[in-house]
Write an enzyme that holds these catalytic residues in place. Structure first.
Site, PDB file in Angstrom:
ATOM      1  N   LYS A   3     -26.720 -26.316  26.367  1.00 10.92           N
ATOM      2  CA  LYS A   3     -25.343 -25.083  26.704  1.00 10.92           C
ATOM      3  C   LYS A   3     -25.342 -24.830  25.766  1.00 10.92           C
ATOM      4  O   LYS A   3     -24.602 -23.451  25.391  1.00 10.92           O
ATOM      5  CB  LYS A   3     -24.760 -25.137  27.950  1.00 10.92           C
ATOM      6  CG  LYS A   3     -25.241 -25.115  29.182  1.00 10.92           C
ATOM      7  CD  LYS A   3     -24.459 -25.235  30.360  1.00 10.92           C
ATOM      8  CE  LYS A   3     -25.028 -25.572  31.803  1.00 10.92           C
ATOM      9  NZ  LYS A   3     -24.061 -25.473  32.753  1.00 10.92           N
TER      10      LYS A   3
ATOM     11  N   ASP B 213     -20.775 -20.148  34.860  1.00  4.57           N
ATOM     12  CA  ASP B 213     -20.352 -21.094  35.385  1.00  4.57           C
ATOM     13  C   ASP B 213     -19.078 -21.029  36.227  1.00  4.57           C
ATOM     14  O   ASP B 213     -18.805 -21.575  37.198  1.00  4.57           O
ATOM     15  CB  ASP B 213     -20.218 -22.073  34.901  1.00  4.57           C
ATOM     16  CG  ASP B 213     -22.090 -23.328  34.176  1.00  4.57           C
ATOM     17  OD1 ASP B 213     -22.661 -22.593  35.380  1.00  4.57           O
ATOM     18  OD2 ASP B 213     -22.046 -23.724  33.290  1.00  4.57           O
TER      19      ASP B 213
HETATM   20  P1  ATR Z   1     -22.831 -30.970  30.563  1.00  6.95           P
HETATM   21  O1  ATR Z   1     -23.689 -30.043  29.846  1.00  6.95           O
HETATM   22  O2  ATR Z   1     -23.641 -31.675  31.804  1.00  6.95           O
HETATM   23  O3  ATR Z   1     -21.408 -31.293  29.777  1.00  6.95           O
HETATM   24  P2  ATR Z   1     -23.174 -31.941  27.441  1.00  6.95           P
HETATM   25  O4  ATR Z   1     -23.009 -32.203  27.008  1.00  6.95           O
HETATM   26  O5  ATR Z   1     -24.225 -33.256  27.359  1.00  6.95           O
HETATM   27  O6  ATR Z   1     -23.570 -32.129  29.317  1.00  6.95           O
HETATM   28  O7  ATR Z   1     -22.617 -33.069  28.309  1.00  6.95           O
HETATM   29  C1  ATR Z   1     -21.988 -34.324  29.862  1.00  6.95           C
HETATM   30  C2  ATR Z   1     -20.460 -34.919  29.504  1.00  6.95           C
HETATM   31  O8  ATR Z   1     -20.766 -36.437  30.184  1.00  6.95           O
HETATM   32  C3  ATR Z   1     -19.878 -35.193  28.905  1.00  6.95           C
HETATM   33  O9  ATR Z   1     -18.420 -34.517  28.565  1.00  6.95           O
HETATM   34  C4  ATR Z   1     -20.215 -36.512  28.510  1.00  6.95           C
HETATM   35  O10 ATR Z   1     -18.808 -37.850  26.991  1.00  6.95           O
HETATM   36  P3  ATR Z   1     -19.175 -38.154  26.214  1.00  6.95           P
HETATM   37  O11 ATR Z   1     -18.780 -36.291  25.128  1.00  6.95           O
HETATM   38  O12 ATR Z   1     -17.999 -39.144  25.548  1.00  6.95           O
HETATM   39  O13 ATR Z   1     -20.586 -38.021  25.088  1.00  6.95           O
HETATM   40  C5  ATR Z   1     -20.152 -36.913  29.420  1.00  6.95           C
HETATM   41  N1  ATR Z   1     -20.188 -38.425  29.620  1.00  6.95           N
HETATM   42  C6  ATR Z   1     -21.989 -38.611  29.864  1.00  6.95           C
HETATM   43  N2  ATR Z   1     -22.104 -39.706  30.160  1.00  6.95           N
HETATM   44  C7  ATR Z   1     -20.914 -40.811  30.400  1.00  6.95           C
HETATM   45  C8  ATR Z   1     -20.578 -41.773  30.988  1.00  6.95           C
HETATM   46  N3  ATR Z   1     -20.891 -42.745  31.411  1.00  6.95           N
HETATM   47  N4  ATR Z   1     -19.063 -42.176  31.307  1.00  6.95           N
HETATM   48  C9  ATR Z   1     -18.402 -40.785  30.687  1.00  6.95           C
HETATM   49  N5  ATR Z   1     -18.148 -39.582  30.576  1.00  6.95           N
HETATM   50  C10 ATR Z   1     -19.710 -39.584  30.379  1.00  6.95           C
END
Ligand code: ATR
Length: 281
Positions: A67, A103
């Protein structure tokens, strides 16, 4: 007339319900539409979108993790996409892409109209600061929530999300280690992809009070861990992202075709298929 060509780009995208939702909207409105799911890794997204446009693609949805990349390649963007710094809807215009973000509007439609939740004054916790979180934060603030606390593993991303809202007295960044000291929230939104990436951090049940609504922006299996926690903590409402998915799709459909489809039938059908996995209390 040949059908207009649309797609959802994502990684992974194979299990996306968007093709089925848009096919149902097309049948309902009598609009000829071809809508496919295109799996593409982030590094190949720009090239894949260019070949889609060259083949006559006139509109696309973008899902995780693309996105923010989609936002960056638009020639023009809507005000709400700029506030989010993320795009979930692409519209082909004058040989380039215009980006929008439906969204937040989709989430508000679902929580307000379908779930009957009044969001005003709710002290809110937002988990995550990626594209999904950035898409919904401005809409939640516009809907009149109270203070908003944002927590993310990568605290710089949380800070950036908070700063972008430009409401320092109302929107705050915190750490996971602060959670036990933060007290109860009226609304807790899980916008992380943790269920697909090693699991969410342990959340204290002290976050949940008798009237708390817990909302996961994902649906199906990805929403199970957070909503199971919410139910174990006796949350008043535990809502998955299926309704938001249908409503954001309807908003995208309206941007492309000028008509907003009726969503209840599609939602009921998908809810029936996912009944074992997703229930809203
Ligand atoms: P989306 O479009 O789903 O938001 P993204 O931009 O990749 O996809 O963001 C994923 C989110 O999930 C982020 O906030 C990520 O945290 P980080 O920025 O610290 O990576 C969070 N996230 C992913 N895996 C996680 C986990 N195991 N625990 C906590 N937060 C997680």
């Amino acid at each position: 007339m040949s059908p207009s060509r649309h797609a959802v780009f994502g990684h992974p995208v194979a299990h996306s319900l968007s093709p089925r939702i848009h096919a149902a909207f097309a049948a309902q409105t009598g609009i000829a539409l071809q809508y496919e799911a295109i799996e593409v890794a982030p590094e190949a997204f720009t090239a894949s979108l260019a070949s889609f446009a060259a083949a006559g693609g006139s509109g696309a949805n973008v899902t995780l993790p693309l996105k923010e990349a989609a936002f960056a390649l638009c020639a023009d963007t809507s005000a709400r996409a700029r506030r989010a710094g993320a795009v979930n809807t692409l519209i082909r215009e004058n040989g380039g892409w215009r980006g929008d973000n439906t969204d937040g509007a989709g989430l508000l439609r679902d929580l307000g109209d379908r779930q009957g939740l009044d969001l005003r004054e709710r002290r809110t916790l937002l988990l995550g600061a990626g594209g999904a979180a950035r898409g919904v934060a401005p809409a939640l603030l516009d809907a009149g929530i109270g203070e908003l606390f944002v927590i993310n593993r990568d605290s710089a991303r949380a800070d950036a999300l908070v700063d972008a809202q430009e409401q320092p007295g109302r929107v705050h960044s915190r750490y996971y280690t602060d959670l036990t000291a933060l007290g109860e929230f009226d609304l807790i939104v899980n916008a992380t992809s943790a269920a697909r990436n090693g699991g969410l951090q342990k959340l204290p049940m002290s976050l949940v009070g008798a009237r708390t609504a817990c909302v996961d922006l994902s649906y199906g299996e990805a929403s199970i861990p957070f909503l199971a926690w919410a139910r174990a903590a006796s949350a008043h409402d535990a809502v998955d992202g299926l309704g938001m998915l249908v409503e954001q799709a309807a908003e995208s459909f309206a941007l492309w075709h000028g008509v907003r489809p009726e969503t209840d039938g599609v939602y009921a059908e998908l809810r029936g298929r996912n009944a074992a996995l997703v229930t809203a209390d």
